[in-house]
Design a protein around this motif. Sequence first.
Motif, PDB file in Angstrom:
ATOM      1  N   LYS A  78       0.416   3.331  -3.140  1.00  0.00           N
ATOM      2  CA  LYS A  78      -0.857   3.956  -3.519  1.00  0.00           C
ATOM      3  C   LYS A  78      -0.737   5.446  -3.816  1.00  0.00           C
ATOM      4  CE  LYS A  78      -3.709   0.467  -1.240  1.00  0.00           C
ATOM      5  NZ  LYS A  78      -4.495   0.082  -0.055  1.00  0.00           N
ATOM      6  N   MET A  79       0.221   6.118  -3.212  1.00  0.00           N
ATOM      7  CA  MET A  79       0.414   7.538  -3.533  1.00  0.00           C
ATOM      8  C   MET A  79       0.836   7.703  -4.989  1.00  0.00           C
ATOM      9  SD  MET A  79       1.386   6.881  -0.205  1.00  0.00           S
ATOM     10  CE  MET A  79       3.146   7.072   0.060  1.00  0.00           C
TER      11      MET A  79
ATOM     12  N   SER B 210      -6.565   3.389   3.317  1.00  0.00           N
ATOM     13  CA  SER B 210      -5.831   2.439   2.471  1.00  0.00           C
ATOM     14  C   SER B 210      -6.801   1.546   1.706  1.00  0.00           C
ATOM     15  CB  SER B 210      -4.872   1.575   3.310  1.00  0.00           C
ATOM     16  OG  SER B 210      -3.870   1.026   2.487  1.00  0.00           O
TER      17      SER B 210
ATOM     18  N   MET C 144      -2.151  11.255   3.939  1.00  0.00           N
ATOM     19  CA  MET C 144      -1.058  10.647   4.714  1.00  0.00           C
ATOM     20  C   MET C 144      -1.065  11.140   6.155  1.00  0.00           C
ATOM     21  SD  MET C 144       1.961  10.828   1.827  1.00  0.00           S
ATOM     22  CE  MET C 144       3.239  10.246   2.943  1.00  0.00           C
TER      23      MET C 144
ATOM     24  N   LEU D 123      -6.556   7.187   0.897  1.00  0.00           N
ATOM     25  CA  LEU D 123      -5.220   7.038   1.472  1.00  0.00           C
ATOM     26  C   LEU D 123      -5.306   6.785   2.977  1.00  0.00           C
ATOM     27  CD1 LEU D 123      -3.257   9.809  -0.466  1.00  0.00           C
ATOM     28  CD2 LEU D 123      -2.860   7.348  -0.600  1.00  0.00           C
ATOM     29  N   LYS D 124      -6.186   7.536   3.653  1.00  0.00           N
ATOM     30  CA  LYS D 124      -6.340   7.350   5.097  1.00  0.00           C
ATOM     31  C   LYS D 124      -6.747   5.926   5.423  1.00  0.00           C
ATOM     32  CE  LYS D 124     -10.089   7.949   7.301  1.00  0.00           C
ATOM     33  NZ  LYS D 124     -11.340   8.413   7.926  1.00  0.00           N
TER      34      LYS D 124
ATOM     35  N   SER E 226       0.778  -1.241   0.000  1.00  0.00           N
ATOM     36  CA  SER E 226       0.000   0.000   0.000  1.00  0.00           C
ATOM     37  C   SER E 226       0.810   1.291   0.000  1.00  0.00           C
ATOM     38  CB  SER E 226      -0.945   0.007   1.204  1.00  0.00           C
ATOM     39  OG  SER E 226      -1.932  -0.989   1.056  1.00  0.00           O
ATOM     40  N   ILE E 227       2.121   1.242   0.295  1.00  0.00           N
ATOM     41  CA  ILE E 227       2.899   2.481   0.207  1.00  0.00           C
ATOM     42  C   ILE E 227       3.031   2.936  -1.243  1.00  0.00           C
ATOM     43  CG2 ILE E 227       4.200   2.060   2.325  1.00  0.00           C
ATOM     44  CD1 ILE E 227       6.548   1.178   0.504  1.00  0.00           C
TER      45      ILE E 227
ATOM     46  N   LYS F  76       2.299   6.518   5.701  1.00  0.00           N
ATOM     47  CA  LYS F  76       1.527   5.511   4.976  1.00  0.00           C
ATOM     48  C   LYS F  76       2.015   4.123   5.397  1.00  0.00           C
ATOM     49  CE  LYS F  76      -1.615   4.095   2.213  1.00  0.00           C
ATOM     50  NZ  LYS F  76      -1.827   2.959   3.154  1.00  0.00           N
ATOM     51  N   THR F  77       1.041   3.284   5.696  1.00  0.00           N
ATOM     52  CA  THR F  77       1.333   1.896   6.045  1.00  0.00           C
ATOM     53  C   THR F  77       1.344   1.036   4.790  1.00  0.00           C
ATOM     54  OG1 THR F  77      -1.012   1.482   6.397  1.00  0.00           O
ATOM     55  CG2 THR F  77       0.275   2.149   8.318  1.00  0.00           C
TER      56      THR F  77
ATOM     57  N   VAL G 157      -3.530   9.167   8.066  1.00  0.00           N
ATOM     58  CA  VAL G 157      -3.111   7.783   8.327  1.00  0.00           C
ATOM     59  C   VAL G 157      -2.604   7.630   9.758  1.00  0.00           C
ATOM     60  CG1 VAL G 157      -1.335   6.055   7.777  1.00  0.00           C
ATOM     61  CG2 VAL G 157      -2.614   7.162   5.939  1.00  0.00           C
TER      62      VAL G 157
END
Length: 817
Positions: free
Chosen positions: A435-436, A494, A716, A491-492, A432-433, A744-745, A719
């Motif tokens: 995704k940005m 994921s 982010m 993003l929050k 998931s990192i 970000k996780t 998150v």
Amino acid sequence: MFEKLKHRYIACLSIIFVIFSLMAIRLYRLVAAGEQSSSQSSRQASVSVTGKRGAIYDANNVLLAYDQESYEVTFYRDPANNASSDRANYTKILLEAIEIIEGNGDSIIDTFLIVKDEEGNFAYDISEELSEETRKERISSWCANMQLADDTMEPEDIYYDLRSRFRIPEELDYEQARKLLSIWQEVQMNMYQSYVKVTIAENVSLETVYELETHADALTGIEIAESYTRYYPKQDIAAHVIGYLGRIVDNTELEEKKALGYTAEDLVGKVGIEATMESYLSGCINERQGKRTYSLNKAGSIVKQTGYEAPTQGDSVVLTLDIGLQEVTEEALAANVQRIRSEQEQEYAENKDKYDKLLEARSVKELSLANVGAAIVMEVDTGNVLALASYPSYDLNLFTGGISDEDYRTLLDQEGSPLFNNAISSTSTPGSIFKMATAVAGLMEGEITVNSTIVDTGPYDKYVKEGSDAPACWIKPYYSSHGRQNVVAALKNSCNYFFFEVADRLGIERLTNWVGKLGLTSKTNIQLTGEAVGWIGGPSILYDSSLPIDQQKTYKPLLVYNKLKTQLEEFGRERDVIYTEDQLSTAALELIKLVELQKLSIGPEIREVLSNTLDIPANVSRQRGWTSEIMSTLIELIWTNTDTATQGIGATPTQLTPIAIARYLCAISNGGKVYDANIIDKVVDANGNVVMESEPSLVEDLQLPKAYSKAIMEGMEQVVSWENRGTAGSAFAGFKYQNILAGKTGTAPISNIDLEDNVWFCLVAPKDDPEIAVVIFVPNGLSDCKVYDTAKAIITYYFDQKGEQADISCGEGDLFY
């Protein structure tokens, strides 16, 4: 009477004067003749003197590597003394010197090319990885230097021949003889420069120096010389950054280095900064060497030293690394990995039956648990690396003077491969990192806006047949809790579904393009050895026809190849036909090539290949269902729209490096400026003059609109926000720097066992004006929440130090005013 005595006295004086005059003339003639004879029979020879190697410092001028003065023992064999009795005498002297050296705990060189194994077999100590031709060249060259007429002799015969030649007593065992032969080998290697002394022991103690000097009269040819030994005061801290020295073993490299002034005995940087900055650090290059000049007689023996020019030392390298931050990062990462491993073992023990059933169902029976990790701290606006940790590490001083075989084997066999740099050389599924990156691509390509919403409706079955598995959000089965998401919320939370859809809208080509622009799939050009390059999944990653089947980016093509061979072999049995290995291999490879068509319906093509390669009629393939069987295997290598969707969340086969993730995180945080990673601040010479200074190297400026950057940073930020119930919010609740963080996780499944999931965590701080980006990676790390302690330790140290510096500045200001 006195008058007579006076005349006699004067006569005697006159006679004495005449005699002394004649003697003086004779002496003058003898001296002149001697000088003329000497000038005709002597010659001059010079020996290069190596300069001191430059030091390595951190950003605060803390010493990380330097040459400290030491003593070495040398041996000079007078070329005039080359009779068998002379060699016997020298061997006796060497034995006495060895006894003194080893008696004080010091070591003799161990370089003899022939080794004896535990079973008593002799062999050349030459790497099996070298080609047969190269091995033969090395053996032939060595035999020539050792004055062996026949290079086809067996190693054992050569060993005993050399023992005899150098008059090594028969009562000495192999280990004792080997030490003597190592010394004689070095003498032989320098036959063309017989006036050069060979080093037989390095970095010896003062006790050895004193005892050898005391017995100097009896130890002809043995001398003490001042030297330098490389020392790493921080031992295993920043080992993967600093690197170590070693001998030149490659013939091509040796020839290149000789042209620069090096000899075969010189040490060069093998990895890390020691290797990449060799040309600055080294004191061996021609322009830095000094010279010692000798007068030699006809036999080539040294008469006296006639001149000396001092060498100059190498340049020193100052890194961007903050060794205090580096130590905190390494200690926290090590503790984190060990704690994760302990929790995994406990989890396995409590659910052994469950995990054993999953292991039994797969081909790889061994469970992969956490034993390595990486962490990087990078300046957002420069790409400067402030900390770069790889766990496990190793003590660089093991390599000082040459690492022992035992220590080297221990490092190679140690769990976690400590010599491997996980921060720059490992590639892994990012999860998931990633995704940005998908968010940036979607926004920049206009497929979404900051206000666009996508509803998480459950499994992403857009291209999946009913009844088949479809990728889904991690929150399964509580999809409604996500519901309608914009980029900030996605993003929050994921939310996988959101990024599946964005990736699908983009298509794999545009997504791949933006991933490349963000610096994820190219080298960061950090000044270290061994940087790997990652990739995003796509048709050519899944199968590349330009590469051999065993050199593909992923393991899948080889698995498919082997499975096809098994299927084809079974088809033959059903027809009572036995195919050769070549037939099966050719047919399997031809079938795999059909993947390039990127079609899900290739029945006619499959039947044609089976007919042409294995003589299977098309109607037989169709009637027996073999076409469908082959297709079900090949589909593993055919890229689909669903595959494209899953790349939006950084799923396999996407593989990225931690250092590339750090650079990408900086670009996300600074408005789209992609910098090369940099770990060199400057290079200074022995006088303190700056000879090279690094500047930020901008690779690409994506010029992200402020609204896009703000939305991504806001997502982010949430998150790690407890108030916003972010995926890492609870872990940072109450943390003193929580309010300045954005992160970000990332948990990336790599198998059907959750214990083996890859774990990533990214942080940027301060969120409103980012200074640093932090990336933490633990393969097989169970869960991203397990690495939060490392992140907190890094952030705490960095901002606590800033606070202390601010207090000091304020204090100084008060005093000034």
